[in-house]
Structures are given as C-alpha cells and as structure tokens.
Write a protein that holds these residues in place. Structure first.
Motif, mmCIF file in Angstrom:
data_model
loop_
_atom_site.group_PDB
_atom_site.id
_atom_site.type_symbol
_atom_site.label_atom_id
_atom_site.label_comp_id
_atom_site.label_asym_id
_atom_site.label_seq_id
_atom_site.Cartn_x
_atom_site.Cartn_y
_atom_site.Cartn_z
ATOM 1 N N THR A 1 -5.066 12.000 -6.103
ATOM 2 C CA THR A 1 -5.689 11.977 -4.787
ATOM 3 C C THR A 1 -6.016 10.530 -4.405
ATOM 4 O O THR A 1 -6.517 9.772 -5.240
ATOM 5 C CB THR A 1 -6.983 12.806 -4.780
ATOM 6 O OG1 THR A 1 -6.662 14.159 -5.131
ATOM 7 C CG2 THR A 1 -7.644 12.786 -3.408
ATOM 8 N N TYR A 2 -5.732 10.158 -3.176
ATOM 9 C CA TYR A 2 -6.011 8.791 -2.736
ATOM 10 C C TYR A 2 -6.704 8.796 -1.380
ATOM 11 O O TYR A 2 -6.549 9.718 -0.576
ATOM 12 C CB TYR A 2 -4.729 7.953 -2.668
ATOM 13 C CG TYR A 2 -3.762 8.400 -1.609
ATOM 14 C CD1 TYR A 2 -3.816 7.884 -0.309
ATOM 15 C CD2 TYR A 2 -2.788 9.348 -1.891
ATOM 16 C CE1 TYR A 2 -2.927 8.297 0.671
ATOM 17 C CE2 TYR A 2 -1.896 9.780 -0.917
ATOM 18 C CZ TYR A 2 -1.974 9.251 0.350
ATOM 19 O OH TYR A 2 -1.103 9.667 1.331
ATOM 20 N N ILE A 3 -7.502 7.757 -1.166
ATOM 21 C CA ILE A 3 -8.166 7.538 0.115
ATOM 22 C C ILE A 3 -7.673 6.199 0.655
ATOM 23 O O ILE A 3 -7.810 5.169 -0.007
ATOM 24 C CB ILE A 3 -9.708 7.489 -0.034
ATOM 25 C CG1 ILE A 3 -10.229 8.737 -0.745
ATOM 26 C CG2 ILE A 3 -10.368 7.297 1.325
ATOM 27 C CD1 ILE A 3 -10.037 10.015 0.008
ATOM 28 N N ASP A 4 -7.078 6.224 1.839
ATOM 29 C CA ASP A 4 -6.578 4.997 2.470
ATOM 30 C C ASP A 4 -7.596 4.563 3.510
ATOM 31 O O ASP A 4 -7.613 5.068 4.633
ATOM 32 C CB ASP A 4 -5.213 5.262 3.100
ATOM 33 C CG ASP A 4 -4.634 4.037 3.800
ATOM 34 O OD1 ASP A 4 -5.185 2.937 3.612
ATOM 35 O OD2 ASP A 4 -3.638 4.189 4.528
ATOM 36 N N LYS A 5 -8.472 3.630 3.118
ATOM 37 C CA LYS A 5 -9.552 3.196 4.004
ATOM 38 C C LYS A 5 -9.259 1.814 4.564
ATOM 39 O O LYS A 5 -9.110 0.839 3.819
ATOM 40 C CB LYS A 5 -10.886 3.159 3.247
ATOM 41 C CG LYS A 5 -12.079 2.731 4.100
ATOM 42 C CD LYS A 5 -12.346 3.698 5.241
ATOM 43 C CE LYS A 5 -13.604 3.294 6.018
ATOM 44 N NZ LYS A 5 -13.845 4.186 7.173
ATOM 45 N N ILE A 6 -9.180 1.748 5.895
ATOM 46 C CA ILE A 6 -8.912 0.486 6.577
ATOM 47 C C ILE A 6 -10.176 0.034 7.301
ATOM 48 O O ILE A 6 -10.717 0.768 8.135
ATOM 49 C CB ILE A 6 -7.752 0.627 7.575
ATOM 50 C CG1 ILE A 6 -6.479 1.098 6.860
ATOM 51 C CG2 ILE A 6 -7.503 -0.699 8.287
ATOM 52 C CD1 ILE A 6 -5.337 1.415 7.804
ATOM 53 N N PHE A 7 -10.652 -1.154 6.966
ATOM 54 C CA PHE A 7 -11.829 -1.717 7.629
ATOM 55 C C PHE A 7 -11.391 -2.718 8.707
ATOM 56 O O PHE A 7 -10.301 -3.281 8.647
ATOM 57 C CB PHE A 7 -12.733 -2.432 6.609
ATOM 58 C CG PHE A 7 -13.327 -1.514 5.584
ATOM 59 C CD1 PHE A 7 -14.420 -0.723 5.890
ATOM 60 C CD2 PHE A 7 -12.790 -1.432 4.306
ATOM 61 C CE1 PHE A 7 -14.981 0.131 4.948
ATOM 62 C CE2 PHE A 7 -13.331 -0.577 3.360
ATOM 63 C CZ PHE A 7 -14.434 0.205 3.678
ATOM 64 N N LYS B 1 0.833 -1.204 0.000
ATOM 65 C CA LYS B 1 0.000 0.000 0.000
ATOM 66 C C LYS B 1 0.868 1.255 0.000
ATOM 67 O O LYS B 1 0.586 2.223 -0.716
ATOM 68 C CB LYS B 1 -0.938 -0.008 1.207
ATOM 69 C CG LYS B 1 -1.853 1.195 1.280
ATOM 70 C CD LYS B 1 -2.969 1.000 2.291
ATOM 71 C CE LYS B 1 -2.466 0.740 3.680
ATOM 72 N NZ LYS B 1 -3.576 0.660 4.653
ATOM 73 N N ASP B 2 1.929 1.232 0.772
ATOM 74 C CA ASP B 2 2.836 2.384 0.831
ATOM 75 C C ASP B 2 3.464 2.662 -0.536
ATOM 76 O O ASP B 2 3.667 3.824 -0.915
ATOM 77 C CB ASP B 2 3.934 2.152 1.865
ATOM 78 C CG ASP B 2 3.422 2.223 3.298
ATOM 79 O OD1 ASP B 2 2.320 2.756 3.501
ATOM 80 O OD2 ASP B 2 4.130 1.732 4.204
ATOM 81 N N VAL B 3 3.757 1.596 -1.273
ATOM 82 C CA VAL B 3 4.334 1.761 -2.617
ATOM 83 C C VAL B 3 3.322 2.432 -3.544
ATOM 84 O O VAL B 3 3.668 3.331 -4.317
ATOM 85 C CB VAL B 3 4.768 0.398 -3.197
ATOM 86 C CG1 VAL B 3 5.239 0.554 -4.639
ATOM 87 C CG2 VAL B 3 5.883 -0.221 -2.349
ATOM 88 N N ILE B 4 2.053 1.997 -3.464
ATOM 89 C CA ILE B 4 1.010 2.591 -4.298
ATOM 90 C C ILE B 4 0.796 4.053 -3.926
ATOM 91 O O ILE B 4 0.655 4.928 -4.799
ATOM 92 C CB ILE B 4 -0.306 1.806 -4.155
ATOM 93 C CG1 ILE B 4 -0.120 0.365 -4.626
ATOM 94 C CG2 ILE B 4 -1.419 2.480 -4.975
ATOM 95 C CD1 ILE B 4 -1.313 -0.537 -4.339
ATOM 96 N N ILE B 5 0.780 4.347 -2.623
ATOM 97 C CA ILE B 5 0.605 5.725 -2.166
ATOM 98 C C ILE B 5 1.740 6.608 -2.681
ATOM 99 O O ILE B 5 1.521 7.755 -3.100
ATOM 100 C CB ILE B 5 0.530 5.768 -0.623
ATOM 101 C CG1 ILE B 5 -0.800 5.182 -0.153
ATOM 102 C CG2 ILE B 5 0.700 7.196 -0.105
ATOM 103 C CD1 ILE B 5 -0.916 5.022 1.353
ATOM 104 N N LYS B 6 2.942 6.074 -2.677
ATOM 105 C CA LYS B 6 4.087 6.824 -3.200
ATOM 106 C C LYS B 6 3.884 7.154 -4.670
ATOM 107 O O LYS B 6 4.209 8.271 -5.122
ATOM 108 C CB LYS B 6 5.374 6.005 -3.012
ATOM 109 C CG LYS B 6 6.640 6.732 -3.433
ATOM 110 C CD LYS B 6 7.869 5.888 -3.177
ATOM 111 C CE LYS B 6 9.137 6.612 -3.630
ATOM 112 N NZ LYS B 6 10.362 5.777 -3.393
ATOM 113 N N ARG B 7 3.331 6.204 -5.435
ATOM 114 C CA ARG B 7 3.036 6.451 -6.849
ATOM 115 C C ARG B 7 1.974 7.541 -6.997
ATOM 116 O O ARG B 7 2.078 8.421 -7.853
ATOM 117 C CB ARG B 7 2.551 5.169 -7.526
ATOM 118 C CG ARG B 7 3.609 4.104 -7.680
ATOM 119 C CD ARG B 7 4.743 4.556 -8.557
ATOM 120 N NE ARG B 7 5.675 3.480 -8.825
ATOM 121 C CZ ARG B 7 6.903 3.660 -9.303
ATOM 122 N NH1 ARG B 7 7.329 4.878 -9.557
ATOM 123 N NH2 ARG B 7 7.696 2.624 -9.515
ATOM 124 N N CYS B 8 0.947 7.482 -6.160
ATOM 125 C CA CYS B 8 -0.113 8.492 -6.208
ATOM 126 C C CYS B 8 0.468 9.883 -5.958
ATOM 127 O O CYS B 8 0.150 10.848 -6.664
ATOM 128 C CB CYS B 8 -1.190 8.180 -5.178
ATOM 129 S SG CYS B 8 -2.211 6.739 -5.557
#
Length: 261
Positions: free
Chosen positions: A54-60, A41-48
């Motif tokens: 804009t990204y939303i990191d939603k943890i259920f 997830k951190d790798v994807i966020i870095k790409r964003c």
C-alpha cells in the motif's frame, strides 16, 4: 575482463519481497515535483503495485514543515517514507530530518546517518545499499581494502564512505578538484563511480586485479552509458559491473525492501 551482473541478487530480493506479507505502507512525499521526480515516483509506485504494498502519494505545495510533520503523525511508526528530492526550493529541511519517526527508506534523517556511522547497512540510502548488497553477495571482504569513490553526494558517496569506513576499509572520495585522481584510482582495490559522465574513465585509470563498480548513467543515442569505458578495459584482468544488469536494476527493489527491516 570478468563482466559481473546483479541478476541472481535481483531474483533473491524479488523472491523475498514476493513472499512477504506487507502490513505497513510507503508514504511518498514530494513538493512541487519536477518531471524527473514524477518519473522516479512512478517507478516506485510500480514496485509497490508489483509486491502488493500500500502506498500514499502525497504532494505538498506551500505547506510548512510543521504541517508536513502533522500529516506524518497519523501513520504507524512501521510505515516507511521517502522524501523525493528536490523537495521544495532549496529549503532548510532540518526540522524534518530531526523529527520524522517513520521508517526511513532512503536515509533522509539524521538518525539514519548516525546508524550508518555504526555500520548499519539497512540505514543506507537505496543506491548505496544496493552497492553494498552487491558486494556482500560477491563475498567482498572490506577489511584493509583501498576503496575510491567518485561521488560526493549524500545519497551515494558520503554515506557509502561512512559505512565502508566502519567496516575497516580505507576510503578516498574524489571530485573534480581532486589532484592526481588517476594515481588514486590505479592504486585502489575497489573503484565505485557515479559521476554521470559517459566513458569518462578509460583503461589508463586502472590496473589488473581491481573490482570496478559503475553506477553512473548517461544517455547517448538512446542508450544508457556508464562512466567507465568498458571496451577499453575488455583485455584487462578486472571484475566489472556496468550499467546493464547492474546497480540500477536493483535500486528500487532495494528501496522497498527497506520496509522489511
């Protein structure tokens, strides 16, 4: 051996992403994420962040699928989503697979799987799409080609097989129970491996004239090692894409590229 790489393709995708004005966003969905999930997830966020997405990191945690769908209903249909697996504890995710209506960036929904059957490249999971993008970039003609895939997962092997079959290639998926795998591999035109076993395949599996795509990654003495023993095939007349500057280097940018289509 002709050593291939994805450097040029990577530059082309990055240039396309840098020039695009992203209005839609990516929703990252995880449920009780593991350390591995958080790392990815951190790798994807870095790409964003790199491309101004804009990204939303939603943890259920314990939310039901109805509650998850209700959360997603607030977003625009042009926004993309990624379900980070494993999502929960081996739950039946049928409701989500049937009802999420956002852009499916990693081929989670049944709708995406159906499009793959019709040969829609953009509906492929990110890793499989990266493999196809590489082969397209190399000018590979799939028609009539014999392709062996060493991976039977729903994120690489199976969707990739469906797509290539739609392009009129002859596909064989092999696994640990496959009889005479060496014969199948030696008699194919294209071999794609993603089993994650370091140097599992040596030169006895191959013949001259093949295209070998090594997607597998293992870690040995701090180094990333592929499934194919590249040293053993160095004197063969084959084209080889290994882990260095390979599919792994374009997978996450291919993932976010899905927002464009």
């Amino acid at each position: 051996m002709e050593l291939l790489n994805t450097k040029t393709l990577r530059k082309e995708i990055i240039s396309r992403l840098q020039d695009y004005d992203f209005k839609n966003k990516i929703i990252l969905l995880s449920k009780n994420p593991s350390e591995e999930v958080n790392h990815y997830k951190d790798v994807i966020i870095k790409r964003c962040q790199e491309f101004g997405i804009t990204y939303i990191d939603k943890i259920f945690k314990e939310e039901s699928q109805e509650e998850i769908l209700d959360f997603l209903s607030s977003f625009d249909k042009e926004d993309g989503f990624i379900i980070l697996a494993p999502f929960g504890d081996r739950e039946d995710l049928t409701m989500l697979k049937e009802n999420i209506g956002l852009k499916d960036l990693d081929s989670f929904t049944y709708k995406s799987l159906g499009k793959i059957l019709d040969g829609d490249k953009n509906s492929l999971p990110a890793t499989a799409r990266a493999v196809v993008s590489f082969m397209d970039h190399e000018g590979v003609d799939y028609k009539g080609k014999r392709v062996v895939i060493a991976n039977n997962t729903n994120i690489i092997g199976r969707p990739l097989a469906m797509y290539l079959a739609a392009k009129r290639a002859s596909i064989t998926i092999i696994n640990s129970l496959t009889e005479n795998p060496k014969d199948l591999i030696k008699n194919c035109d294209i071999f794609i491996s993603a089993i994650g076993k370091a140097h599992f395949y040596d030169k006895t599996y191959f013949k001259d004239g093949q295209l070998l795509i090594d997607v597998g990654t293992s870690y040995k003495n701090g180094k990333i090692i592929g499934d194919i023993d590249s040293d053993s095939i160095s004197d063969m007349d084959v084209k080889y894409l290994g882990s260095k500057n390979g599919i792994g280097s374009i997978t996450t940018i291919t993932l976010v590229e899905g927002l464009i289509y």
